[in-house]
Structures are given as structure tokens and as C-alpha cells.
Enzyme design. Sequence first.
Site, PDB file in Angstrom:
ATOM      1  CB  VAL A 152      -0.957  -0.001   1.205  1.00 39.78           C
ATOM      2  CG1 VAL A 152      -1.809   1.278   1.228  1.00 39.78           C
ATOM      3  CG2 VAL A 152      -1.864  -1.223   1.152  1.00 39.78           C
ATOM      4  CE1 TYR A 153       5.199   5.676   2.760  1.00 42.58           C
ATOM      5  CE2 TYR A 153       6.973   4.423   1.753  1.00 42.58           C
ATOM      6  CZ  TYR A 153       6.499   5.596   2.324  1.00 42.58           C
ATOM      7  OH  TYR A 153       7.324   6.673   2.435  1.00 42.58           O
ATOM      8  CB  ALA A 154       5.269   0.476  -2.870  1.00 47.71           C
ATOM      9  N   GLY A 155       2.385   1.690  -3.363  1.00 44.00           N
ATOM     10  CA  GLY A 155       1.340   2.065  -4.310  1.00 44.00           C
ATOM     11  C   GLY A 155       0.937   3.522  -4.202  1.00 44.00           C
ATOM     12  CB  THR A 156       0.327   5.843  -1.344  1.00 49.59           C
ATOM     13  OG1 THR A 156       1.561   5.713  -0.626  1.00 49.59           O
ATOM     14  CG2 THR A 156      -0.749   4.994  -0.703  1.00 49.59           C
TER      15      THR A 156
END
Length: 258
Positions: A152-156
Amino acid sequence: MSRLALVTGATSGIGRAFAARLAADGYDLVVVGRRQERLEEFAASHPGAAIRTVAADLSTDEGIDTVAGICADEPLDLLVNNAGVAHYMPLAELPADKAGELVHVKVVAPTMLARAAVAGMRERGGGAIVNVAGMIAFSGPAPHSQMPRRAVYAGTLAHLVAMSQTLSAELEGTGVAVQVLCPGVVATEFHERQGLDLSAVPRMSADDVVTACLRGLELGEVVCAPGVEDAGLLDAVFRAELAAFGGQSPELATRYRA
């Protein structure tokens, strides 16, 4: 006439470094953070600057609406979307409330604040929007053994890269600049809050990150990677992406045919 900048996540790390640099450069400031006492401490430590403090939690709709209203109403010359949380963990282990907080702070808030600010900047014929992401935005293809999973962090962060590049193209010729800032590991409180001890890891200073950003705006860089010496590496990534985008066809690719 004084220039006006709004900085989110201004109470520590990169955001505080931005606010301090901009105050020294003569900007009037709107500094946004969750902790009012730290905002007031920052303002008190810069008595020569006109500083408005706004305590707002950008993980909530109410907090986003409050700051978006300021972005829409005030004649901003610079918006720095810096606020962030990490919550480094695999998706299956990430609690729903933390996933929601992360998406609100790093996707919804920058999107809505940029949306609120951009119309006025375009009408005034100038301004800049900086979205603070990170090199983890480019880490998706990395194998599991190379780094902990943090989907999720990388995706944001990847969202911020794509949105900034596309918004920059939308605003071509308007005088409004857009940059996505992608530092690597930076010496701030950010990782400590995740319980990570990176004291032995070489880290860039927050001041150097700000220096790169402001110089990158002068150079017209849409993607600013402060620690990447060979900018051709970034150019190669973007050329490959456009090649893949342009290589599509309405015909089913051979490898998918039975």
C-alpha cells in the site's frame, strides 16, 4: 509582494526543512500538521516570517476539507504536499484503519489539495505544486528478498508519480509547475515512528532534499530524485513506460493465445 507557500507535515523532517527554508527565502507560510504545539513552536522560532498555523489531520475527510479550503481561497505560490505515514507491513497484515489512514494521507489529501490549489494558480498564471513521494515508488519489481513488502505504501507513492507527471502535462503552457519529489532514505523521525533503526544506514539530510527540490523546479524537472546521480536512469524508465503504452494493440498478444 510576498510569496505564499503552504506546507503539510510541517512539524518535522522534510516538511519542517521545507518550511524553514521557505521562511528564510522570504515566503509567508501556512504550516499544517497534526500537533498544534509543534506548529506553534516552529512559528515562534521564526519570528521574522509571517506564519499561519493550521492543526489538521489529513487522514480524515474533515482535515482534508479544512486545508483544501485554504488552498482554494488563498493565493498560493507554492503547495508542498509532504504529510506522510508509512505503516510498513504486508497487505494481509495491515490493519484496515492503518490502510485507510495511509491512503487518505498519501493519495486523497495530495489529490484534493492539488485540485483545490491548481485553479487559482492557473488563473494567476503561475505557481508550483510539489508532491513528496519517494524512490520506493519505483520498487515494485523488486524481489521479496531485497526489501520488506509494503504494497500500500509503495502504491501510494507510485500514484503521486503518475498523477504529478500527468498533471504537469495538463498544465503545460499555464505557468504552473508540478514536481514529484522522490528522495531515498532521509535522516528524519519518519522511520523511527515505524520502530525501524536506520542509524547505521547512510541517509540524506532533509535540507539536501529541499535543496534538490527547489533547484529541480528551476531546472523544470517533473520527477526530482535527489540521490540519483545519473538522471538518464529515470529517463530510461519513462521511455520504457511510454514504449509499453504505445505498444498496445486491439489484437490479443500471441503469448495469450491457446
